[in-house]
Design an enzyme around this catalytic site. Structure first.
Site, short mmCIF file in Angstrom:
data_model
loop_
_atom_site.label_atom_id
_atom_site.label_comp_id
_atom_site.label_asym_id
_atom_site.label_seq_id
_atom_site.Cartn_x
_atom_site.Cartn_y
_atom_site.Cartn_z
N LYS A 1 0.85 -1.19 0.00
CA LYS A 1 0.00 0.00 0.00
C LYS A 1 0.89 1.24 0.00
CE LYS A 1 -3.80 1.73 3.01
NZ LYS A 1 -4.55 1.40 4.26
N SER B 1 -9.43 -1.45 7.53
CA SER B 1 -8.92 -1.15 6.19
C SER B 1 -8.24 -2.31 5.48
CB SER B 1 -7.96 0.04 6.23
OG SER B 1 -8.69 1.23 6.33
N SER C 1 -9.56 1.21 3.46
CA SER C 1 -8.73 2.05 2.62
C SER C 1 -7.70 1.26 1.79
CB SER C 1 -7.99 3.07 3.49
OG SER C 1 -7.07 2.42 4.35
#
Lengths: 480, 487
Positions: B78, B177, B153
Site C-alpha cells: 500500500k 482497512s 482504505s
C-alpha cells in the site's frame, strides 16, 4: 491605593547533557553547519516514529532527586500541538500529567538575612524546536533543524519569588547545581539554560494573585533581573493610573531594556494536549532510582563548607563549582599538592581563564591536574618565583610539558646562590651611582627601585626577599 | 493450463523451489498480468517494473535460499509504506511528489526475505476511507464489478490480490482497512495484533490503531507473509516485547475442536439480503462440520463507532499537522503570509475526508471539549475492550460479518460520511480492542459479489487464528476467478 508587591514564578529550560537527541540518534548540540544534525525523525518525515533516549530520563530523574523532588515511576509523554515553521511535527513532545518529577525546592537568601525555600511545582522532559533564521536582506526565513529534538527539562517553580534579586539568585544557584551534576552543560550563550518569567502584582498581604504577564525566553541572569524590574514598574504604573494589566506573553528587548507584547490571552494557543500514542509510559524502576541517588555528589553547601575550611575564598569556591569538571580537576591536583589556597589561586587566575580562552574542558586539557600540582609545588618550594611561574604558564598549558623539566631546561630556578646574587648587586650599584648616592643621603625609599633593577637583571629568578636583604646589606657596607 | 499469475503464494514458492520456473519468469508473468488488468481495476499508483525485474534477475543468479521466507515472491505494498525509489504519496496530493529518505521496517524485512515489490497500491488519502474513492489519484475498481468500489482504505491492495496481479500484498488496518476490502474483493486479509508489526515507516493515521498486515488468497499465505515482518523493532517503541511463533507450520485444527462466538449485535444487525444469504449458508456449513457456534454479547458495541471516530480523528489531526508546506510536499505558491501558507497549502493539498477528520479531531481535543469527547471516548474504548475480552473467555474466536452490504456502486456515499462511518461498525471494535482479526471469503452472492466473514482473537493469537481460518476456508466454497477484461 495600597502598596503592591510582585509575585514571580519561573519556568526554566535546561538542555540535557546527552550525546544524542531525545527521540533519535542525531548528535545533540555542537555548532555545525545548519541542517547537518538531522534525520527522518527530527525533521518530522512521514512515517518516522520517536524512540526515547534513556540517558535523558536518567538526567531528568537526577535533577529531580537533587532538587528534593519526587521521581514518578510512571510518567507520560503528551503532544503539545501548535504550528510554527521550526516545529517539524506540528507538535512538541512534552509531558503533561504525570511528569517525570513532582515537587522539590531550592533555597535563596531572603531579604531578612535568612533563607527562603522556593518550591518547585514540577520537572518535565520535552524536545526543543529548531530555529528560524530571518534573512532580512532577501526578505525570507530559513529554517535550521539541528536543534529540533534536542532534549530539555523544564523546571517550573511555584510563584514564590518576590524580587528580581531573588529570581536571579535562584537561577544562579539552580544553574550551578545542574552544571555541577552534569545534568546540563548550561552554556547560556548557546541557550542551553533559559527561562520564562511569570510576574504579577498583588496588594501587600493579599493572597489574591493579580493578572500576570509572561516574559519569554530570557537567556542571561542580567536580562532576567532587568526584565523583572521593568515589568514591575510597568505593571505598577498601570495600577496607579487605574489601568488594567492584561494577560500577555511578552518579549524582553534587552537593547531598549523593556518588555513588549507578543500576544494577548485572546490569541493564546490552545495546545490540545493529549497522550502521545507513539511512546509507551516512561517507567523508572526503584533499582534505577537507587542507582541515581548513589551517583549524586554531596550537596553544594556541604562542598562549599569543606572548601572554605581548606582556606579557599568564597569566589574561588564558586568558580570551581560553576565550571563543569573544574571541581574534579581541583581535587585530583589537591591529592598531589595539599595546599588548597595556592592551588585555588592558580586555578582561578591561570587555569580557568586559559580554558575559557581555548574553549576546552578541564578533562581534556593537555595540562593535567598532576602538572598543575607540580607547578604549585615548585612555587611553594621556592624554586620558582610567582612571576616566573605566571610567565611560564601559557607554555605549560599549551604543551602539557612537565613544569620541573621545563624549569630545569630554561634555568629558571630561583637563584639563591650568593656569588651570582653578589654579581648582580655589584652591577646594580655600579650602574646607578646617582640613586646609590640618594640612598646614602637618607632617601631609603629608592631601595625598591634598585631591587627592581636587580630583579630585571636576574630575569625574575632572584629571590626578591633575599635580593632586597643582600642589597641593603651591600649599600650599608658602602657607608663604612 | 495454469498460468503463473494464477498461483497462490505457497504454490509460487513451491514452484520456485522445484525450479519449475524462475523468479524472472514469475515476475514477468505477474507484471504482464498487472499491465493487462490495470486499466480496468486501477489498483496501483506506481509500478516498480525495472526495480522488480532487476531484483528478480539478481535472485535467479544467486539461486534459491530457503532461509528466506518470501524468496522470489512478487508482492504489492500500500502506498503508505515508505520505500525508496518511488514516490510515497499515501494517496494524497500533498505528497504526490514526495520521495521518502528511508524505508519502512516492513519493506526492509520483505526485501530481506527475498520478496519482490512489484507496485505501490492505491488507498484512501492517508488511509482514511472505506472505498478508496478518497484517493487523490482516482478510485480503484472492484475486480468483480468495475462499477463498484473495492472497499478501503487498502482497496488497491485487495484488488491487486483479488485481480490476480500478485499472490500477496501488504495493507494497513486502522478501523477495518484490510479486512473490509478483503471481504468486498474476495480475498483473505489479516489484521495482526496492535504491537505485532512495526509501524516504522508507515505514514500514520491513527497511531494507537494503525497496524500493517497481509492480504493473500489463503490464510496460510497470510501466515507466511506475517512471519516475514512480525517481531520487535528498535524503531517502534509501541511494539509488544513478545516472541514470534511459527505462523506457517501450525498443527491443522479439526472443525470439532473449535468454538466460535457469534456477537448478537452483529448477526442481528440489518444485513443486506445477499450478505445474509451467503452468511447463513456459511454458518450452516460450519455447524454441519461440527464446529460449536454460540451466541455472545457485546453490550457496549453501539458506542464503538462514535468512540473510534473521536479517538482516531484526534490522533489523525495531529499526525497530519506536519503537512504544512514548510519542509516537503505540496506548498501553496507565493503565500501572503505564514498563516496563508498553512491554510492554502492544507486546503489544496489535503482532500475532503482528511480535512473532515482533522477538523473533527481538532474539535474533540480543544480546550473545553476534551473531557466531553476525547476522555469519554477513551473510557468507552476500555468498556469495549472489556466486552470483547469477556466474550473471548467463552469461545476460541469471535465470528462476525465484515460488511453489512456487498461492494457498492462508485459514488454512492460520497456525500454521506456518517453512513459510511456506521458501515465500519463490524470492523473497528477490533481496533479499539487491539487483538488480531482475519477476514475470509464466505461465498459469492447471487449478484456475483463476494461476501466475507471475520474471526477475532485474543492479542498475539495469530498462529491459532490462522489455523482456524484454514478450517473455515476448507469448509466454505472456493471463489471462482473474477472475469476482468484484459487489454
Amino acid at each position: 491605593m495600597s502598596e503592591m508587591e510582585p509575585v514571580i514564578g519561573l519556568e526554566v529550560h535546561a538542555q540535557l547533557n546527552t550525546r544524542t537527541k531525545l527521540f533519535c540518534a542525531c548528535p545533540a548540540g555542537g555548532s555545525v553547519e545548519p541542517n547537518t544534525h538531522i534525520c527522518e525523525i527530527c525533521t518530522g518525515q512521514p512515517g518516522a516514529l520517536p524512540r526515547l533516549n534513556g540517558r535523558a530520563v536518567e538526567l531528568a530523574a537526577k535533577a529531580t532527586l537533587a532538587l528534593g523532588g519526587q521521581v514518578n515511576g510512571y510518567s507520560l509523554f503528551a503532544r503539545k500541538n501548535y504550528f510554527y515553521p521550526d516545529l517539524p511535527n506540528g507538535f512538541q513532545t512534552s509531558q503533561l500529567d504525570p511528569p517525570i518529577g513532582t515537587g522539590g525546592s531550592l533555597s535563596v537568601a531572603a531579604g531578612d538575612g535568612g533563607r527562603k525555600a522556593i518550591r518547585l511545582n514540577r520537572i518535565h522532559m520535552e524536545d526543543d524546536a529548531g530555529k528560524c533564521v530571518h534573512d532580512e536582506k532577501r526578505d525570507r526565513t530559513l529554517i535550521d533543524l539541528n536543534r529540533a529534538g534536542v532534549p530539555l527539562i523544564e523546571i517550573v517553580t511555584e510563584p514564590d519569588l518576590s524580587s528580581s534579586r531573588e529570581a536571579m539568585e535562584f537561577l544562579k544557584t539552580l544553574h550551578s547545581l545542574l552544571v555541577r551534576l552534569e545534568v546540563t552543560k548550561g552554556r547560556l550563550e548557546e541557550g542551553e539554560f533559559r527561562c520564562d518569567v511569570n510576574i504579577s502584582l498583588k496588594p501587600k498581604g493579599s493572597s489574591v494573585l493579580g493578572v500576570r504577564g509572561e516574559i519569554k525566553n530570557l537567556n542571561s541572569f542580567k536580562f532576567v533581573g532587568q526584565a523583572i524590574d521593568y515589568e514591575i514598574r510597568r505593571q505598577s504604573a498601570l495600577y496607579e493610573s487605574g489601568g488594567r494589566v492584561e494577560q500577555q506573553t511578552l518579549h524582553f528587548d534587552h537593547l531598549k531594556g523593556e518588555t513588549r507584547a507578543l500576544r494577548s490571552k485572546e490569541e493564546a494557543h490552545d495546545y490540545r494536549y493529549f497522550p502521545q500514542p507513539d511512546l509507551p509510559p516512561v517507567l523508572v524502576s526503584r533499582v534505577k532510582l537507587r542507582e541515581i541517588v548513589q551517583s549524586l555528589p554531596p550537596p553544594a553547601d556541604t562542598i562549599k563548607e569543606s572548601y572554605k575550611e581548606l582556606g579557599l575564598k568564597e569566589d574561588t569556591v564558586t568558580a570551581l563549582l560553576d565550571r563543569p569538571g573544574a571541581q574534579a580537576y581541583f581535587e585530583e591536583a589537591f591529592k598531589r599538592f595539599p595546599e588548597a589556597k595556592r592551588l585555588g589561586t592558580l586555578m582561578v587566575e591561570l587555569f580557568l581563564p586559559a580554558l575559557r580562552q581555548s574553549g576546552t574542558d578541564p578533562q581534556s586539557a593537555v595540562m593535567g591536574p598532576a602538572k598543575l600540582a607540580a607547578l604549585a609545588r615548585l612555587m611553594s618550594d621556592g624554586v620558582l618565583t610567582k612571576k616566573a611561574a605566571y610567565d611560564l604558564f601559557p607554555e605549560l598549558f599549551e604543551t602539557g610539558a612537565d613544569p620541573r623539566q621545563l624549569v630545569e631546561a630554561r634555568g629558571l630556578s630561583r637563584v639563591r646562590d650568593e656569588s651570582t646574587l653578589q654579581g648582580w648587586i655589584m652591577e646594580v650599584i655600579a650602574g646607578h651611582p646617582e640613586e646609590v648616592k640618594k640612598y646614602l643621603a637618607g632617601q631609603t625609599k629608592i631601595l625598591s627601585f634598585l631591587v627592581g633593577q636587580l630583579m630585571r637583571l636576574s630575569r625574575g629568578t632572584a629571590d626578591p626577599q633575599k635580593a632586597s636583604a643582600s642589597l641593603t646589606q651591600a649599600l650599608e657596607d658602602l657607608r663604612s | 493450463m495454469t498460468q503463473l499469475w494464477q498461483l497462490n503464494l505457497a504454490q509460487c514458492s513451491e514452484g520456485l523451489k522445484n525450479k519449475d520456473f524462475s523468479v524472472t519468469e514469475l515476475t514477468e508473468a505477474c507484471l504482464k498480468r498487472l499491465t493487462e488488468t490495470e486499466p480496468a481495476i486501477k489498483s496501483c499508483l506506481a509500478v516498480l517494473e525495472d526495480q522488480a525485474l532487476e531484483t528478480a534477475r539478481d535472485l535467479d543468479r544467486r539461486g534459491n535460499d530457503s532461509s528466506r521466507l518470501l524468496w522470489g515472491l512478487p508482492l504489492t505494498v500500500k502506498d503508505v509504506f515508505c520505500l525508496k525509489g518511488a514516490p510515497t504519496t499515501a494517496g494524497s496530493r500533498q505528497l504526490s511528489d514526495y520521495y521518502s529518505v528511508f524505508e519502512a521496517t516492513v519493506v526492509r524485512r520483505l526485501k530481506a526475505h527475498g520478496a519482490i515489490i512489484l507496485a505501490k497500491t492505491n488507498c484512501d488519502e492517508f488511509a482514511m476511507g472505506s472505498s478508496t474513492e478518497f484517493s487523490a489519484f482516482g478510485p480503484t475498481r472492484n475486480p468483480w464489478d468495475r462499477q463498484r468500489v473495492p472497499g478501503g482504505s487498502s482497496g488497491g491492495a485487495a484488488a491487486s490480490v483479488a485481480g490476480f496481479q500478485v499472490p500477496g500484498a501488504f495493507g494497513t488496518d486502522t478501523g477495518g482497512s484490510i479486512r473490509q476490502p478483503a471481504a468486498l474483493c474476495g480475498c483473505v486479509g489479516l489484521k495482526p495484533t496492535y504491537g505485532r508489526v512495526s509501524r516504522y515507516g508507515i505514514i500514520a493515521y491513527g497511531s494507537s490503531f494503525d497496524q500493517a498486515g497481509p492480504l493473500a488468497r489463503t490464510a496460510a499465505d497470510c501466515g507466511r507473509l506475517l512471519q516475514a515482518v512480525a517481531g520487535p523493532d528498535a524503531y517502534d517503541a509501541t511494539l509488544a516485547d513478545c516472541p514470534v511463533p511459527d505462523f506457517v507450520n501450525q498443527r491443522p485444527l479439526k472443525p470439532n475442536e473449535l468454538t466460535l462466538g457469534l456477537p448478537r449485535q452483529f448477526w442481528n444487525a440489518d444485513l443486506h439480503p445477499q450478505v445474509a444469504k451467503v452468511l447463513d449458508e456459511a454458518r450452516n456449513l460450519l455447524t454441519k462440520a461440527g464446529l460449536n457456534l454460540i451466541e455472545v454479547d457485546l453490550p457496549n458495541i453501539k458506542y464503538a463507532v462514535a468512540a473510534y471516530y473521536i479517538l482516531a480523528s484526534a490522533e489523525a489531526s495531529t499526525n497530519l499537522a506536519r503537512y504544512d508546506g514548510v519542509r516537503y510536499g505540496f506548498r501553496q505558491p507565493d503565500p501572503g503570509d505564514l498563516m496563508e501558507l498553512y491554510t492554502k497549502t492544507r486546503q489544496t493539498g489535503l482532500g475532503p475526508e482528511a480535512r473532515r477528520r482533522i477538523l473533527l479531531g481538532t474539535f474533540v481535543l480543544s480546550s473545553g471539549y476534551y473531557e466531553a469527547y476525547y476522555r469519554k471516548a477513551a473510557q468507552v474504548r476500555r468498556l469495549i475492550k472489556n466486552d470483547i475480552e469477556a466474550a473471548l473467555t467463552r469461545c476460541h474466536f469471535l465470528l462476525a460479518p465484515v460488511s453489512a452490504i456487498p461492494a457498492w456502486p462508485l459514488g454512492s456515499f460520497l456525500d454521506d460520511p456518517l453512513t459510511v462511518y456506521q458501515m465500519d461498525l463490524m470492523t473497528l471494535p477490533l481496533n479499539l480492542y487491539g487483538g488480531p482479526g482475519l477476514s475470509v471469503p464466505a461465498g459469492l452472492g447471487d449478484d456475483n459479489l463476494p461476501v466475507g466473514a471475520q474471526l477475532w482473537g485474543k492479542p498475539m493469537s495469530e498462529a491459532s487464528l490462522i489455523s482456524a481460518g484454514r478450517v473455515l476456508e476448507s469448509l466454505w466454497p472456493k471463489l471462482p476467478e473474477p472475469q476482468i477484461p484484459v487489454i
